[in-house]
Scaffold this motif. Sequence first.
Motif, PDB file in Angstrom:
ATOM      1  N   ALA A   1      37.911  63.594  53.124  1.00 61.77           N
ATOM      2  CA  ALA A   1      39.037  63.365  52.214  1.00 61.77           C
ATOM      3  C   ALA A   1      39.504  61.916  52.290  1.00 61.77           C
ATOM      4  N   ALA A   2      39.601  61.376  53.496  1.00 62.32           N
ATOM      5  CA  ALA A   2      40.018  59.972  53.651  1.00 62.32           C
ATOM      6  C   ALA A   2      38.975  59.034  53.057  1.00 62.32           C
ATOM      7  N   LEU A   3      37.705  59.366  53.239  1.00 59.85           N
ATOM      8  CA  LEU A   3      36.638  58.548  52.668  1.00 59.85           C
ATOM      9  C   LEU A   3      36.678  58.590  51.141  1.00 59.85           C
ATOM     10  N   ALA A   4      36.932  59.764  50.581  1.00 58.62           N
ATOM     11  CA  ALA A   4      37.031  59.889  49.123  1.00 58.62           C
ATOM     12  C   ALA A   4      38.210  59.075  48.587  1.00 58.62           C
ATOM     13  N   MET A   5      39.349  59.139  49.270  1.00 59.03           N
ATOM     14  CA  MET A   5      40.504  58.342  48.831  1.00 59.03           C
ATOM     15  C   MET A   5      40.198  56.850  48.906  1.00 59.03           C
ATOM     16  N   LEU A   6      39.494  56.447  49.944  1.00 56.04           N
ATOM     17  CA  LEU A   6      39.138  55.037  50.096  1.00 56.04           C
ATOM     18  C   LEU A   6      38.179  54.604  48.998  1.00 56.04           C
ATOM     19  N   LEU A   7      37.186  55.420  48.720  1.00 58.42           N
ATOM     20  CA  LEU A   7      36.228  55.078  47.669  1.00 58.42           C
ATOM     21  C   LEU A   7      36.892  55.044  46.295  1.00 58.42           C
ATOM     22  N   TYR A   8      37.908  55.859  46.102  1.00 58.75           N
ATOM     23  CA  TYR A   8      38.648  55.838  44.842  1.00 58.75           C
ATOM     24  C   TYR A   8      39.521  54.581  44.738  1.00 58.75           C
ATOM     25  N   ALA A   9      40.092  54.155  45.861  1.00 58.88           N
ATOM     26  CA  ALA A   9      41.045  53.041  45.846  1.00 58.88           C
ATOM     27  C   ALA A   9      40.368  51.672  45.823  1.00 58.88           C
ATOM     28  N   LEU A  10      39.204  51.549  46.428  1.00 55.71           N
ATOM     29  CA  LEU A  10      38.565  50.230  46.510  1.00 55.71           C
ATOM     30  C   LEU A  10      38.332  49.580  45.143  1.00 55.71           C
ATOM     31  N   PRO A  11      37.819  50.282  44.140  1.00 53.19           N
ATOM     32  CA  PRO A  11      37.634  49.615  42.841  1.00 53.19           C
ATOM     33  C   PRO A  11      38.960  49.249  42.157  1.00 53.19           C
ATOM     34  N   GLN A  12      40.055  49.876  42.564  1.00 50.99           N
ATOM     35  CA  GLN A  12      41.347  49.609  41.938  1.00 50.99           C
ATOM     36  C   GLN A  12      41.993  48.323  42.459  1.00 50.99           C
ATOM     37  N   LEU A  13      41.509  47.811  43.600  1.00 53.68           N
ATOM     38  CA  LEU A  13      42.079  46.570  44.151  1.00 53.68           C
ATOM     39  C   LEU A  13      41.748  45.397  43.236  1.00 53.68           C
ATOM     40  N   SER A  14      42.751  44.607  42.959  1.00 53.82           N
ATOM     41  CA  SER A  14      42.569  43.474  42.060  1.00 53.82           C
ATOM     42  C   SER A  14      42.673  42.181  42.860  1.00 53.82           C
ATOM     43  N   PHE A  15      41.584  41.407  42.830  1.00 55.49           N
ATOM     44  CA  PHE A  15      41.572  40.118  43.504  1.00 55.49           C
ATOM     45  C   PHE A  15      41.787  38.977  42.508  1.00 55.49           C
ATOM     46  N   GLN A  16      41.938  39.312  41.233  1.00 50.52           N
ATOM     47  CA  GLN A  16      42.029  38.277  40.195  1.00 50.52           C
ATOM     48  C   GLN A  16      43.356  37.532  40.209  1.00 50.52           C
ATOM     49  N   ASN A  17      44.424  38.192  40.574  1.00 52.10           N
ATOM     50  CA  ASN A  17      45.734  37.553  40.549  1.00 52.10           C
ATOM     51  C   ASN A  17      46.003  36.707  41.783  1.00 52.10           C
ATOM     52  N   GLY A  18      45.070  36.647  42.691  1.00 52.94           N
ATOM     53  CA  GLY A  18      45.265  35.890  43.917  1.00 52.94           C
ATOM     54  C   GLY A  18      46.054  36.701  44.929  1.00 52.94           C
ATOM     55  N   PRO A  19      46.372  36.069  46.056  1.00 58.82           N
ATOM     56  CA  PRO A  19      47.111  36.816  47.088  1.00 58.82           C
ATOM     57  C   PRO A  19      48.521  37.160  46.615  1.00 58.82           C
ATOM     58  N   GLY A  20      48.921  38.351  46.922  1.00 57.93           N
ATOM     59  CA  GLY A  20      50.254  38.804  46.540  1.00 57.93           C
ATOM     60  C   GLY A  20      50.570  40.101  47.248  1.00 57.93           C
ATOM     61  N   TRP A  21      51.725  40.661  46.922  1.00 58.87           N
ATOM     62  CA  TRP A  21      52.154  41.894  47.589  1.00 58.87           C
ATOM     63  C   TRP A  21      51.246  43.067  47.265  1.00 58.87           C
ATOM     64  N   VAL A  22      50.775  43.141  46.049  1.00 61.33           N
ATOM     65  CA  VAL A  22      49.918  44.252  45.634  1.00 61.33           C
ATOM     66  C   VAL A  22      48.597  44.211  46.402  1.00 61.33           C
ATOM     67  N   LEU A  23      47.998  43.036  46.474  1.00 66.23           N
ATOM     68  CA  LEU A  23      46.752  42.893  47.217  1.00 66.23           C
ATOM     69  C   LEU A  23      46.981  43.158  48.707  1.00 66.23           C
ATOM     70  N   GLY A  24      48.073  42.642  49.245  1.00 68.06           N
ATOM     71  CA  GLY A  24      48.391  42.878  50.660  1.00 68.06           C
ATOM     72  C   GLY A  24      48.550  44.354  50.969  1.00 68.06           C
TER      73      GLY A  24
END
Length: 95
Positions: free
Chosen positions: A15-38
Amino acid sequence: MKKRNKFKHVIYMLAALAMLLYALPQLSFQNGPGWVLGFGVVWCIFAFLVIASHLHFIIGVDEEKHKRLEAVRKHKLEQWQSKWKDEPARVSQRS
């Protein structure tokens, strides 16, 4: 009982692996470092820790450690018992 307990850990790890695999593509590195990325990075680190802890339990590292500690305790108990078996003989020899 142990197989059921390990099965529970396998389910939680998946379950934790599935949540991680779901969340990884949602991370956005385009806006640069910020609270969302952190937040996303910290969340992923915690997910990896959860997966690692369940994997640690499934592999049985604690069981091996427990067996070694139990052997040490048994050896110390035997030493203590043999010491106390010899103690009355020493006391009678002193008198």
